[in-house]
Design a protein around this motif. Structure first.
Motif, short mmCIF file in Angstrom:
data_model
loop_
_atom_site.label_atom_id
_atom_site.label_comp_id
_atom_site.label_asym_id
_atom_site.label_seq_id
_atom_site.Cartn_x
_atom_site.Cartn_y
_atom_site.Cartn_z
N GLY A 147 0.80 -1.22 0.00
CA GLY A 147 0.00 0.00 0.00
C GLY A 147 0.84 1.27 0.00
N ILE A 148 2.10 1.16 -0.41
CA ILE A 148 3.01 2.31 -0.40
C ILE A 148 3.08 2.95 -1.78
N VAL A 149 2.89 4.28 -1.81
CA VAL A 149 3.05 5.07 -3.03
C VAL A 149 4.45 5.66 -3.00
N LYS A 150 5.19 5.51 -4.09
CA LYS A 150 6.55 6.05 -4.19
C LYS A 150 6.51 7.30 -5.07
N LEU A 151 7.05 8.39 -4.54
CA LEU A 151 7.06 9.67 -5.22
C LEU A 151 8.47 10.25 -5.20
N ARG A 152 8.76 11.11 -6.15
CA ARG A 152 10.05 11.80 -6.20
C ARG A 152 9.77 13.30 -6.16
N MET A 153 10.36 13.98 -5.19
CA MET A 153 10.21 15.43 -5.08
C MET A 153 11.25 16.07 -6.00
N GLN A 154 10.86 17.16 -6.66
CA GLN A 154 11.75 17.81 -7.62
C GLN A 154 11.77 19.30 -7.40
N GLY A 155 12.75 19.95 -8.00
CA GLY A 155 12.85 21.40 -7.93
C GLY A 155 13.14 21.87 -6.52
N ALA A 156 12.47 22.92 -6.10
CA ALA A 156 12.68 23.48 -4.77
C ALA A 156 12.35 22.47 -3.68
N CYS A 157 11.48 21.52 -3.97
CA CYS A 157 11.05 20.55 -2.96
C CYS A 157 12.07 19.45 -2.72
N SER A 158 12.96 19.20 -3.68
CA SER A 158 13.87 18.06 -3.54
C SER A 158 14.90 18.27 -2.43
N GLY A 159 15.39 19.48 -2.27
CA GLY A 159 16.40 19.72 -1.24
C GLY A 159 15.84 20.39 -0.01
N CYS A 160 14.56 20.63 0.01
CA CYS A 160 13.92 21.35 1.10
C CYS A 160 13.78 20.45 2.32
N PRO A 161 14.24 20.91 3.49
CA PRO A 161 14.13 20.08 4.69
C PRO A 161 12.68 19.77 5.07
N SER A 162 11.76 20.63 4.69
CA SER A 162 10.36 20.39 5.05
C SER A 162 9.64 19.50 4.02
N SER A 163 10.38 18.99 3.03
CA SER A 163 9.73 18.14 2.02
C SER A 163 9.18 16.87 2.64
N SER A 164 9.85 16.34 3.66
CA SER A 164 9.32 15.13 4.31
C SER A 164 8.04 15.43 5.06
N VAL A 165 7.93 16.63 5.61
CA VAL A 165 6.69 17.03 6.28
C VAL A 165 5.58 17.19 5.25
N THR A 166 5.91 17.82 4.13
CA THR A 166 4.94 17.96 3.04
C THR A 166 4.48 16.59 2.57
N LEU A 167 5.43 15.70 2.41
CA LEU A 167 5.13 14.36 1.94
C LEU A 167 4.21 13.63 2.90
N LYS A 168 4.54 13.66 4.18
CA LYS A 168 3.77 12.90 5.16
C LYS A 168 2.44 13.58 5.50
N SER A 169 2.48 14.84 5.90
CA SER A 169 1.25 15.46 6.40
C SER A 169 0.29 15.83 5.29
N GLY A 170 0.79 16.32 4.18
CA GLY A 170 -0.11 16.75 3.13
C GLY A 170 -0.48 15.67 2.14
N ILE A 171 0.52 15.16 1.44
CA ILE A 171 0.28 14.22 0.34
C ILE A 171 -0.23 12.88 0.87
N GLU A 172 0.43 12.35 1.88
CA GLU A 172 0.02 11.05 2.42
C GLU A 172 -1.40 11.10 2.96
N ASN A 173 -1.73 12.14 3.71
CA ASN A 173 -3.08 12.25 4.27
C ASN A 173 -4.14 12.33 3.18
N MET A 174 -3.87 13.11 2.14
CA MET A 174 -4.85 13.24 1.08
C MET A 174 -5.04 11.92 0.33
N LEU A 175 -3.94 11.26 -0.02
CA LEU A 175 -4.05 10.00 -0.74
C LEU A 175 -4.75 8.94 0.10
N MET A 176 -4.42 8.86 1.39
CA MET A 176 -5.05 7.87 2.26
C MET A 176 -6.53 8.16 2.47
#
Length: 121
Positions: free
Chosen positions: A64-93
């Motif tokens: 049940g795991i979705v694999k995504l690749r962050m690009q541009g400003a999001c790839s090196g951003c320290p908060s990208s993991s927060v974006t990934l978990k709190s925003g994207i993961e919650n919406m998809l789930m």
């Protein structure tokens, strides 16, 4: 030479290139199609507003795991993991019950930078 004679464009505009990973194919399951549609219509525009982008890599039906690749400003951003978990993961789930989590795929260069603590450019 086959590529040049097939008539395909040499360069894609940014909108066409961005949506290639979320194009729905005949062999995609209903779950994968729903994930791609959500990424294309709701998640990608929000990430692009912040100067980044997101690329769909795959979905593992067993875990049940979705694999995504962050690009541009999001790839090196320290908060990208927060974006990934709190925003994207919650919406998809929320919209796709088969999704149990979201993981970020790193390019080889990004992975090396993460291991050494260096910033990726």
């Amino acid at each position: 030479m086959d590529f040049y004679s097939c008539g395909q464009p040499l360069f894609l505009d940014s909108n066409t290139a961005a949506s290639m990973d979320t194009a729905i194919h005949e062999d995609d399951s209903e779950t994968v199609a729903m994930i791609k549609e959500l990424l294309e219509t709701r998640i990608r525009p929000a990430v692009q507003d912040d100067g980044g982008d997101i690329e769909y890599v795959g979905f593992d039906l067993d875990t049940g795991i979705v694999k995504l690749r962050m690009q541009g400003a999001c790839s090196g951003c320290p908060s990208s993991s927060v974006t990934l978990k709190s925003g994207i993961e919650n919406m998809l789930m929320h919209y796709v019950p088969e999704v149990k989590g979201v993981e970020q795929e790193l390019d080889a260069e990004e992975g090396d930078a993460a291991l050494t603590g260096a910033t990726y450019e």
